[in-house]
Design an enzyme around this catalytic site. Structure first.
Site, PDB file in Angstrom:
ATOM      1  N   ASP A 133       0.870  -1.169   0.000  1.00 43.98           N
ATOM      2  CA  ASP A 133       0.000   0.000   0.000  1.00 43.98           C
ATOM      3  C   ASP A 133       0.913   1.226   0.000  1.00 43.98           C
ATOM      4  O   ASP A 133       1.716   1.399   0.933  1.00 43.98           O
ATOM      5  CB  ASP A 133      -0.872  -0.044   1.269  1.00 43.98           C
ATOM      6  N   TYR A 186      -9.016  15.279  -5.911  1.00 45.40           N
ATOM      7  CA  TYR A 186      -8.151  14.647  -6.923  1.00 45.40           C
ATOM      8  C   TYR A 186      -7.290  15.703  -7.635  1.00 45.40           C
ATOM      9  O   TYR A 186      -6.081  15.499  -7.841  1.00 45.40           O
ATOM     10  CB  TYR A 186      -9.061  13.921  -7.914  1.00 45.40           C
ATOM     11  N   LYS A 219      -3.238  15.787  -7.626  1.00 43.72           N
ATOM     12  CA  LYS A 219      -2.439  15.710  -8.852  1.00 43.72           C
ATOM     13  C   LYS A 219      -1.667  17.021  -9.090  1.00 43.72           C
ATOM     14  O   LYS A 219      -0.562  17.011  -9.617  1.00 43.72           O
ATOM     15  CB  LYS A 219      -3.339  15.384 -10.041  1.00 43.72           C
TER      16      LYS A 219
END
Ligand code: NDP
Length: 239
Positions: free
Chosen positions: A59, A150, A154
């Protein structure tokens, strides 16, 4: 033979990148999280085709687990190509977004980038040749409704890419990000129907994982030695 690590190699885009790098002559460590079997199947395919690969799982948000896996990987030699591709989405309109949604997406992308990239950097520097490519998203450039978490995650990778490229430029190591638009994987299939693609993409189609992989393959080649610190879009003309 130079060795590469592709995180999220069990996923749609990561599988294509792993295949491409193996075709280009790298030994590819194909990383998975829950999908180790998928990565192992891909390793089998690559070996059957005469390539060289292995599978591993961790992970990316678990710093200790990552470090232990990477130490084992590094015992066999440095990793000279790293593709940071593991990522998740957990969309929702911002007023209703939970702290868990916010933290998890950033944890996988941003802390995952640190956990995987940092331990590999010094061994890569010692070889005086390296390629680090991080998969970001068009959402980080133009924004997207429902993806505040998100896009933030990013976007942070874009800034990290630029700064790290400055640190490593004199060591023969390039650091770039690839920002795809809508690419045909299970993730995009769940988020965009045919009509949305027609509306959003000037080329009126989704991209293929192999098209992203071709770009990543080029960035990892000797020909791309003078490209660093860049955010390179691949999106059918969306921006
Ligand atoms: P997939 O869901 O097919 O693949 C995601 C990969 O990330 C899987 O291999 C998954 O592992 C891995 N992963 C997820 N969470 C973790 C974690 N906590 N630790 C380690 N690995 C993890 O997605 P795509 O192939 O579509 O996306 C790949 C990358 O491209 C992502 O970073 C995504 O944000 C980006 N992207 C995708 C676009 C698209 O349209 N598809 C557009 C723009 C960017 P496992 O399955 O083994 O659990």
């Amino acid at each position: 033979m130079k060795r590469a690590l592709v995180t999220g190699g069990s996923g749609g885009i990561g599988s294509a990148i792993s295949r491409r790098l193996a075709t280009d002559g790298f030994h590819v460590a194909i990383h998975a999280h829950r999908g180790l079997e998928t990565a192992q199947t891909l390793v089998g395919e690559i070996l059957a085709g005469g390539g060289s690969a292995e599978a591993l799982s961790f992970d990316v948000t678990d710093g200790e687990a990552v470090r232990a896996s990477l130490e084992a990987l590094l015992e066999k030699g440095p990793i000279q190509v790293l593709v940071n591709n593991a990522g998740i989405i957990d969309d929702g309109a911002f007023p209703g977004m939970s702290e868990e949604q916010w933290r998890r997406v950033i944890d996988v992308s941003v802390n995952g980038f640190f956990n995987v990239t940092q331990p590999l950097t010094l061994p890569m520097i010692r070889t005086r040749w390296g390629r680090i490519v991080t998969i970001s998203s068009v959402a980080a450039i133009i924004g997207n409704r429902g993806q505040v978490n998100y896009a933030a995650a990013k976007g942070a990778l874009h800034s990290a890419t630029k700064s790290l490229s400055l640190e490593l430029a004199s060591r023969g190591i390039t650091v770039n990000a690839v920002a795809p638009g809508i690419i045909a994987t299970s993730v995009s299939a769940a988020s965009f129907d045919e009509q949305a693609i027609h509306r959003l993409v000037p080329m009126k189609r989704v991209g293929r994982p192999e098209e992203v992989a071709d770009l990543v393959g080029f960035l990892c080649s000797n020909q791309a030695a003078y490209i660093t610190g860049q955010i390179i879009s691949i999106n059918g003309g969306m921006i």
